[in-house]
Scaffold this motif. Structure first.
Motif, PDB file in Angstrom:
ATOM      1  N   PHE A 242       0.852  -1.188   0.000  1.00  0.00           N
ATOM      2  CA  PHE A 242       0.000   0.000   0.000  1.00  0.00           C
ATOM      3  C   PHE A 242       0.888   1.238   0.000  1.00  0.00           C
ATOM      4  CE2 PHE A 242      -1.724   3.426   2.657  1.00  0.00           C
ATOM      5  CZ  PHE A 242      -2.949   3.682   2.049  1.00  0.00           C
ATOM      6  N   LEU A 243       0.626   2.154  -0.931  1.00  0.00           N
ATOM      7  CA  LEU A 243       1.376   3.413  -0.996  1.00  0.00           C
ATOM      8  C   LEU A 243       0.405   4.568  -1.136  1.00  0.00           C
ATOM      9  CD1 LEU A 243       4.318   2.425  -3.364  1.00  0.00           C
ATOM     10  CD2 LEU A 243       4.560   3.198  -0.999  1.00  0.00           C
ATOM     11  N   CYS A 244       0.548   5.546  -0.274  1.00  0.00           N
ATOM     12  CA  CYS A 244      -0.345   6.710  -0.289  1.00  0.00           C
ATOM     13  C   CYS A 244       0.487   7.983  -0.271  1.00  0.00           C
ATOM     14  CB  CYS A 244      -1.277   6.673   0.922  1.00  0.00           C
ATOM     15  SG  CYS A 244      -2.311   8.151   1.103  1.00  0.00           S
ATOM     16  N   LEU A 245       0.247   8.831  -1.246  1.00  0.00           N
ATOM     17  CA  LEU A 245       0.858  10.161  -1.292  1.00  0.00           C
ATOM     18  C   LEU A 245      -0.231  11.162  -0.929  1.00  0.00           C
ATOM     19  CD1 LEU A 245       3.140  12.174  -2.098  1.00  0.00           C
ATOM     20  CD2 LEU A 245       2.309  11.990  -4.459  1.00  0.00           C
ATOM     21  N   GLU A 246      -0.026  11.895   0.165  1.00  0.00           N
ATOM     22  CA  GLU A 246      -1.089  12.787   0.622  1.00  0.00           C
ATOM     23  C   GLU A 246      -0.499  14.005   1.327  1.00  0.00           C
ATOM     24  OE1 GLU A 246      -3.821  14.475   0.370  1.00  0.00           O
ATOM     25  OE2 GLU A 246      -4.942  12.587   0.271  1.00  0.00           O
ATOM     26  N   PHE A 247      -1.258  15.104   1.277  1.00  0.00           N
ATOM     27  CA  PHE A 247      -0.859  16.284   2.044  1.00  0.00           C
ATOM     28  C   PHE A 247      -0.836  15.934   3.519  1.00  0.00           C
ATOM     29  CE2 PHE A 247      -2.558  18.332  -1.826  1.00  0.00           C
ATOM     30  CZ  PHE A 247      -1.470  19.126  -2.139  1.00  0.00           C
ATOM     31  N   SER A 248       0.080  16.567   4.253  1.00  0.00           N
ATOM     32  CA  SER A 248       0.237  16.218   5.655  1.00  0.00           C
ATOM     33  C   SER A 248       0.488  17.473   6.481  1.00  0.00           C
ATOM     34  CB  SER A 248       1.382  15.210   5.798  1.00  0.00           C
ATOM     35  OG  SER A 248       1.259  14.502   6.990  1.00  0.00           O
ATOM     36  N   GLN A 249       1.122  17.301   7.644  1.00  0.00           N
ATOM     37  CA  GLN A 249       1.341  18.436   8.543  1.00  0.00           C
ATOM     38  C   GLN A 249       2.782  18.922   8.462  1.00  0.00           C
ATOM     39  OE1 GLN A 249      -0.014  17.915  12.555  1.00  0.00           O
ATOM     40  NE2 GLN A 249      -2.140  17.572  11.935  1.00  0.00           N
ATOM     41  N   VAL A 250       2.925  20.210   8.251  1.00  0.00           N
ATOM     42  CA  VAL A 250       4.252  20.822   8.147  1.00  0.00           C
ATOM     43  C   VAL A 250       4.916  20.830   9.515  1.00  0.00           C
ATOM     44  CG1 VAL A 250       5.494  22.933   7.547  1.00  0.00           C
ATOM     45  CG2 VAL A 250       3.506  22.222   6.201  1.00  0.00           C
ATOM     46  N   ASN A 251       6.168  20.430   9.575  1.00  0.00           N
ATOM     47  CA  ASN A 251       6.850  20.289  10.864  1.00  0.00           C
ATOM     48  C   ASN A 251       7.762  21.456  11.213  1.00  0.00           C
ATOM     49  OD1 ASN A 251       8.998  19.774   9.068  1.00  0.00           O
ATOM     50  ND2 ASN A 251       8.618  17.552   9.165  1.00  0.00           N
ATOM     51  N   ASN A 252       7.780  22.502  10.397  1.00  0.00           N
ATOM     52  CA  ASN A 252       8.584  23.691  10.676  1.00  0.00           C
ATOM     53  C   ASN A 252       7.636  24.875  10.922  1.00  0.00           C
ATOM     54  OD1 ASN A 252       9.939  26.300   9.920  1.00  0.00           O
ATOM     55  ND2 ASN A 252      11.718  24.964   9.667  1.00  0.00           N
ATOM     56  N   PRO A 253       7.672  25.501  12.112  1.00  0.00           N
ATOM     57  CA  PRO A 253       6.713  26.568  12.447  1.00  0.00           C
ATOM     58  C   PRO A 253       6.718  27.734  11.457  1.00  0.00           C
ATOM     59  CG  PRO A 253       7.892  25.856  14.407  1.00  0.00           C
ATOM     60  CD  PRO A 253       8.562  25.195  13.247  1.00  0.00           C
ATOM     61  N   LEU A 254       7.892  28.166  11.024  1.00  0.00           N
ATOM     62  CA  LEU A 254       7.978  29.290  10.095  1.00  0.00           C
ATOM     63  C   LEU A 254       7.372  28.918   8.737  1.00  0.00           C
ATOM     64  CD1 LEU A 254       8.906  32.095   9.297  1.00  0.00           C
ATOM     65  CD2 LEU A 254      11.174  31.140   8.769  1.00  0.00           C
ATOM     66  N   ILE A 255       7.781  27.745   8.224  1.00  0.00           N
ATOM     67  CA  ILE A 255       7.236  27.282   6.940  1.00  0.00           C
ATOM     68  C   ILE A 255       5.736  27.053   7.056  1.00  0.00           C
ATOM     69  CG2 ILE A 255       7.291  25.391   5.250  1.00  0.00           C
ATOM     70  CD1 ILE A 255      10.264  25.107   5.805  1.00  0.00           C
ATOM     71  N   SER A 256       5.287  26.578   8.224  1.00  0.00           N
ATOM     72  CA  SER A 256       3.856  26.342   8.433  1.00  0.00           C
ATOM     73  C   SER A 256       3.060  27.631   8.302  1.00  0.00           C
ATOM     74  CB  SER A 256       3.634  25.725   9.820  1.00  0.00           C
ATOM     75  OG  SER A 256       2.267  25.506  10.046  1.00  0.00           O
ATOM     76  N   ARG A 257       3.557  28.732   8.876  1.00  0.00           N
ATOM     77  CA  ARG A 257       2.850  30.020   8.779  1.00  0.00           C
ATOM     78  C   ARG A 257       2.827  30.522   7.333  1.00  0.00           C
ATOM     79  NH1 ARG A 257       5.273  30.858  13.917  1.00  0.00           N
ATOM     80  NH2 ARG A 257       7.111  31.843  13.004  1.00  0.00           N
ATOM     81  N   LEU A 258       3.957  30.406   6.650  1.00  0.00           N
ATOM     82  CA  LEU A 258       4.010  30.833   5.251  1.00  0.00           C
ATOM     83  C   LEU A 258       3.100  29.968   4.374  1.00  0.00           C
ATOM     84  CD1 LEU A 258       7.867  31.420   4.912  1.00  0.00           C
ATOM     85  CD2 LEU A 258       6.080  33.178   5.035  1.00  0.00           C
ATOM     86  N   TYR A 259       3.088  28.671   4.682  1.00  0.00           N
ATOM     87  CA  TYR A 259       2.251  27.726   3.925  1.00  0.00           C
ATOM     88  C   TYR A 259       0.768  28.036   4.119  1.00  0.00           C
ATOM     89  CZ  TYR A 259       0.361  23.128   2.533  1.00  0.00           C
ATOM     90  OH  TYR A 259      -0.334  22.118   1.939  1.00  0.00           O
ATOM     91  N   ASP A 260       0.365  28.337   5.349  1.00  0.00           N
ATOM     92  CA  ASP A 260      -1.035  28.705   5.613  1.00  0.00           C
ATOM     93  C   ASP A 260      -1.406  29.986   4.883  1.00  0.00           C
ATOM     94  OD1 ASP A 260      -1.566  26.540   7.189  1.00  0.00           O
ATOM     95  OD2 ASP A 260      -1.270  27.573   9.101  1.00  0.00           O
ATOM     96  N   LEU A 261      -0.509  30.953   4.908  1.00  0.00           N
ATOM     97  CA  LEU A 261      -0.772  32.216   4.216  1.00  0.00           C
ATOM     98  C   LEU A 261      -0.968  31.983   2.730  1.00  0.00           C
ATOM     99  CD1 LEU A 261      -0.898  35.340   4.495  1.00  0.00           C
ATOM    100  CD2 LEU A 261       1.555  35.370   3.984  1.00  0.00           C
TER     101      LEU A 261
END
Length: 327
Positions: A242-261
């Motif tokens: 089984f192989l699944c490619l899916e969006f997940s949770q960003v583990n870097n706080p700075l990148i996470s804020r930029l990604y949300d924006l």
């Protein structure tokens, strides 16, 4: 008086019917009823509506199915263009990495679920064809005494350039499959490729049929993820992957804020400008935030019966490749 008697009669019949239905369920008689689509739809109407999420919105499960179907029906024609725009083309690298992790060999039987536009299927066909050609060349090099005519004849007599490999693309959305078939014709893909209209939660395939099951950016849109995982386990052969490619949770706080924006301020705007559809891309962004974390999803895969379950986060956790085996 007649009206009163009629109401009492209907009330009595209703109570009797409820008791019969309860007895059927307890005795397992209902399981012998037809299990086709119409039967399933009728039985689902007997159950109380269960709520789930559609992005950040709370809806009934039945309503979510309809809404998700409409989203992909709406975005199908611009799906590939929007993927390039939203990810700046990086989605192509993610999918290439999925194939590298799979490492299929000639003869592999692949089921690609929610793969309507064919991105994974076409990569798979290219990969196994290159593998088969490489194997053929190595065999010819090992036979140094063959003449030019004998070598040419071996190439000409090659009946299956895929070495027996096959891929079935299964998608619940007719429009997505339509786009995939058009791409296949335009790019010359024909051999070893089949298209099937089907639901990830109730796959129209026999048990133990496929060597590999893939689902790329599709499982978060399924109403019952655990049921889709169980179906994946069912249709895989023992030893299958089984192989699944899916969006997940960003583990870097700075990148996470930029990604949300970027996700909430840019992607819906791109959807409106390019595809004329703000709401569908707003949902896609929200659905990513509702999907379980890498660790939570790993546990769900294990609960479905898979073993040796691992995951690899890519691009700081924006996506992840999950892997498990049916052993």
């Amino acid at each position: 008086m007649a009206t009163h008697r009629s109401c009492a009669l209907w009330s009595y019949c209703g109570r009797r019917w409820s008791r019969v239905m309860r007895c059927c369920r307890l005795s397992g008689l209902c399981s012998s009823w037809p299990s086709g689509p119409l039967g399933a739809r009728h039985l689902s109407q007997e159950k109380p509506a269960t709520e789930t999420h559609f992005g950040f919105e709370t809806v009934s499960e039945e309503e979510k199915r309809g809404k998700v179907y409409h989203v992909f029906e709406s975005v199908a024609k611009k799906y590939d263009v929007m993927n390039d725009m939203m990810s700046l083309g990086i989605h192509r690298i993610w999918k290439d990495l999925l194939l590298c992790k799979m490492r299929p060999f000639p003869g592999t039987q692949l089921l690609d679920v929610a793969g309507g536009t064919g991105d994974i299927a076409f990569r798979f066909l290219n990969y196994v064809q290159a593998q088969h050609k490489g194997k053929q060349k190595r065999q010819l090099r090992a036979q140094q005494n063959l003449s030019w005519e004998e070598i040419a004849k071996k190439y000409q007599n090659e009946e299956d350039p895929l070495g027996g490999s096959r891929v079935v693309v299964c998608d619940i959305n007719k429009e997505m499959l339509k786009i995939g078939k058009q791409k296949a014709r335009a790019q010359g893909y024909k051999a070893g490729l089949a298209w099937v209209l089907g639901d990830a939660e109730e796959l129209p395939f026999d048990d133990d049929k496929f060597d590999v099951y893939t689902i790329a950016f599709g499982i978060r849109n399924v109403t019952h993820i655990h049921q889709a995982l169980q179906e994946a386990h069912r249709v895989l052969k023992p030893g299958g992957r089984f192989l699944c490619l899916e969006f997940s949770q960003v583990n870097n706080p700075l990148i996470s804020r930029l990604y949300d924006l970027y996700s909430f301020q840019v992607i819906p705007v791109l959807g409106e400008v390019i595809a004329g559809d703000w709401k569908s891309y707003q949902y896609l962004v929200e659905s990513i935030r509702q999907f379980p974390s890498q660790e939570e999803f790993r546990e769900m895969i294990e609960d479905a019966g898979f073993e040796k379950v691992t995951y690899e986060s890519l691009t700081s956790g924006i996506v992840a490749i999950h892997s498990g085996f049916k052993l």
